[in-house]
Scaffold this active site. Structure first.
Site, PDB file in Angstrom:
ATOM      1  N   TRP A 102       0.816  -1.226   0.000  1.00 40.16           N
ATOM      2  CA  TRP A 102       0.000   0.000   0.000  1.00 40.16           C
ATOM      3  C   TRP A 102       0.837   1.257   0.000  1.00 40.16           C
ATOM      4  O   TRP A 102       0.569   2.194  -0.753  1.00 40.16           O
ATOM      5  CB  TRP A 102      -1.020  -0.023   1.140  1.00 40.16           C
ATOM      6  CG  TRP A 102      -2.038  -1.090   0.874  1.00 40.16           C
ATOM      7  CD1 TRP A 102      -2.212  -2.255   1.556  1.00 40.16           C
ATOM      8  CD2 TRP A 102      -2.994  -1.125  -0.212  1.00 40.16           C
ATOM      9  NE1 TRP A 102      -3.211  -3.003   0.965  1.00 40.16           N
ATOM     10  CE2 TRP A 102      -3.702  -2.337  -0.105  1.00 40.16           C
ATOM     11  CE3 TRP A 102      -3.300  -0.256  -1.254  1.00 40.16           C
ATOM     12  CZ2 TRP A 102      -4.715  -2.692  -1.010  1.00 40.16           C
ATOM     13  CZ3 TRP A 102      -4.306  -0.605  -2.159  1.00 40.16           C
ATOM     14  CH2 TRP A 102      -4.996  -1.809  -2.024  1.00 40.16           C
ATOM     15  N   ASP A 172      -1.391   6.758   6.019  1.00 45.90           N
ATOM     16  CA  ASP A 172      -2.559   5.961   5.619  1.00 45.90           C
ATOM     17  C   ASP A 172      -2.847   5.003   6.782  1.00 45.90           C
ATOM     18  O   ASP A 172      -2.033   4.137   7.095  1.00 45.90           O
ATOM     19  CB  ASP A 172      -2.179   5.178   4.345  1.00 45.90           C
ATOM     20  CG  ASP A 172      -3.228   4.158   3.921  1.00 45.90           C
ATOM     21  OD1 ASP A 172      -4.264   4.019   4.610  1.00 45.90           O
ATOM     22  OD2 ASP A 172      -3.007   3.490   2.885  1.00 45.90           O
ATOM     23  N   LYS A 196     -12.935  -1.090   6.828  1.00 43.80           N
ATOM     24  CA  LYS A 196     -12.391  -2.164   7.675  1.00 43.80           C
ATOM     25  C   LYS A 196     -12.932  -2.019   9.097  1.00 43.80           C
ATOM     26  O   LYS A 196     -13.801  -2.766   9.515  1.00 43.80           O
ATOM     27  CB  LYS A 196     -10.872  -2.169   7.604  1.00 43.80           C
ATOM     28  CG  LYS A 196     -10.391  -2.464   6.168  1.00 43.80           C
ATOM     29  CD  LYS A 196      -9.098  -1.824   5.888  1.00 43.80           C
ATOM     30  CE  LYS A 196      -8.706  -1.749   4.435  1.00 43.80           C
ATOM     31  NZ  LYS A 196      -8.940  -2.867   3.563  1.00 43.80           N
TER      32      LYS A 196
HETATM   33  N1  PMP Z   1      -4.425   1.545   1.995  1.00 47.27           N
HETATM   34  C1  PMP Z   1      -4.551   0.400   2.691  1.00 47.27           C
HETATM   35  C2  PMP Z   1      -3.684   0.186   3.886  1.00 47.27           C
HETATM   36  C3  PMP Z   1      -5.488  -0.557   2.302  1.00 47.27           C
HETATM   37  O1  PMP Z   1      -5.616  -1.697   2.989  1.00 47.27           O
HETATM   38  C4  PMP Z   1      -6.306  -0.306   1.170  1.00 47.27           C
HETATM   39  C5  PMP Z   1      -7.371  -1.263   0.712  1.00 47.27           C
HETATM   40  N2  PMP Z   1      -7.369  -2.504   1.188  1.00 47.27           N
HETATM   41  C6  PMP Z   1      -6.120   0.892   0.469  1.00 47.27           C
HETATM   42  C7  PMP Z   1      -5.182   1.797   0.922  1.00 47.27           C
HETATM   43  C8  PMP Z   1      -6.939   1.217  -0.742  1.00 47.27           C
HETATM   44  O2  PMP Z   1      -8.219   1.503  -0.325  1.00 47.27           O
HETATM   45  P1  PMP Z   1      -9.454   1.725  -1.314  1.00 47.27           P
HETATM   46  O3  PMP Z   1      -9.798   0.387  -1.871  1.00 47.27           O
HETATM   47  O4  PMP Z   1     -10.490   2.303  -0.411  1.00 47.27           O
HETATM   48  O5  PMP Z   1      -9.020   2.672  -2.355  1.00 47.27           O
END
Ligand code: PMP
Length: 360
Positions: A102, A172, A196
């Site tokens: 991520w 994030d 989550k």
């Molecule tokens: N950052 C993290 C730590 C994630 O776990 C996720 C999605 N699992 C995202 C960003 C991306 O999120 P989204 O699908 O809401 O764009």
């Protein structure tokens, strides 16, 4: 109905009482003669609920008054672009701590906008460790330092956070927000998807120190410009109404269950149950440095991929969903978000022990 034991990484398990409240009030909200999702976002019905949601969020996470708080659409992923567009100045670099998938995705989007300095890159150790927070010092001309507090795919989590002085710290926190107290004052921005620990997918929460906007690129189109949302408390355009309503109900549930401290206690207890099984066996293996193991997403391996497939298939038959590791890394993963009951974790632990006995 017999509920599945839900170990999905997101969207993921929600408190049953929140689902029941959504069901009960879906057709008519609070005796008002219409549903929340039929009401204008400019009207009292939504705005009253929205204001309560923001106030509760602020109270529980202890977000100081000099921070904006609002929700946007576009997922956490949109922030990978908005952050560098707004704050990565042309004559500087942005420091990224590449702790896994991520943070890596955020950094590669930022590279399209400006100069990225990979302050730390965990690819050499397969993202099994993190730098020591107290030793992290951003580059001199850094626009900001970026980290991901919990890598949902790699199962690695910062236990404390760096002090970056005048350089804004941006995080994030999609997959561990509201699982523990957060020293919000250390950060200039914290954001994450709500799907989550906080509610149904759709909204992304943004916590931003107001003074960060002074460093901003003034030439952006309206939606991409954080000051637009700051001025309109997130109601510049139609917000993700259903998702925000769900967040409000989940926050009520968190408050009733001891707030962030209560959630932290649950997370410590639940994750220890699974890590104890892993550490007590030579059959299961955790690929993550024990100092940085995630309490939300526990990643583990078995001696062979065939056994991993068998594990998932037998677990599914027993009503346990979501135990397959992310398709990009394989292996196994159990996500233990706030709303997952402790009994389900105990059930998984017993299943793991039985599986080892039969196959080890
Ligand atoms: N950052 C993290 C730590 C994630 O776990 C996720 C999605 N699992 C995202 C960003 C991306 O999120 P989204 O699908 O809401 O764009």
């Amino acid at each position: 109905m017999e509920r599945k034991k839900n170990f999905f990484a997101g969207p993921s398990v929600l408190p049953v009482e929140v689902l029941e409240q959504l069901r009960d009030q879906m057709v008519e909200y609070d005796n008002k003669g219409l549903s929340m999702i039929e009401a204008s976002h400019r009207g009292g019905l939504f705005e009253d609920m929205y204001d309560e949601c923001l106030a509760l969020f602020r109270e529980l996470l202890r977000v100081p008054e000099d921070y904006d708080l609002y929700f946007l659409g576009g997922g956490a992923t949109l922030q990978f672009s908005m952050i560098p567009m707004n704050f990565l100045r042309p004559d500087t670099v942005a420091d990224y701590i590449k702790s896994g998938s991520w943070a890596g995705k955020a950094a590669s989007d930022a590279e399209k906008i400006g100069k990225v300095n990979y302050y730390y890159d965990g690819s050499a150790n397969h993202f099994s460790s993190l730098p020591k927070a107290s030793e992290v010092k951003p580059s001199k001309n850094s626009s900001y330092l970026y980290l991901c507090s919990n890598e949902t795919i790699g199962g690695i989590e910062w236990q404390d956070f760096p002090d970056t002085g005048d350089v804004p710290l941006i995080a994030d926190m999609s997959s561990d927000i509201f699982s523990r107290p957060v020293p919000v004052e250390k950060f200039s921005m914290i954001y994450g998807g709500v799907q989550k620990n906080l509610g149904p997918a759709g909204a992304t929460f943004i916590i931003m120190k107001k003074s960060l906007l002074e460093r901003q690129n003034p030439n952006l189109t309206s939606y991409l410009d954080y000051s637009t949302h700051s001025k309109n408390k997130g109601l510049f355009n139609t917000p993700p109404v259903f998702s925000i309503w769900g967040v409000k109900l989940v926050l009520d549930w968190i408050k009733k269950n001891g707030g962030v401290e209560g959630m932290h206690k649950r997370a410590v207890e639940k994750s220890a149950i699974i890590y104890d099984v892993i550490d007590g066996s030579s059959f299961f293996r955790s690929p993550v440095d024990p100092t940085f193991r995630s309490r939300m997403n526990i990643v583990f391996r078995l001696p062979s991929e065939d056994l991993e497939k068998k594990f998932v298939s037998e677990a599914t038959k027993e009503g346990m969903l979501g135990l397959k590791g992310h398709r990009s890394v394989g292996g196994l993963r159990s996500s233990l978000y706030n709303a997952l009951p402790k009994e389900d974790v105990l059930y998984l632990a017993q299943f793991m022990k039985d599986f080892e006995r039969k196959n080890g």
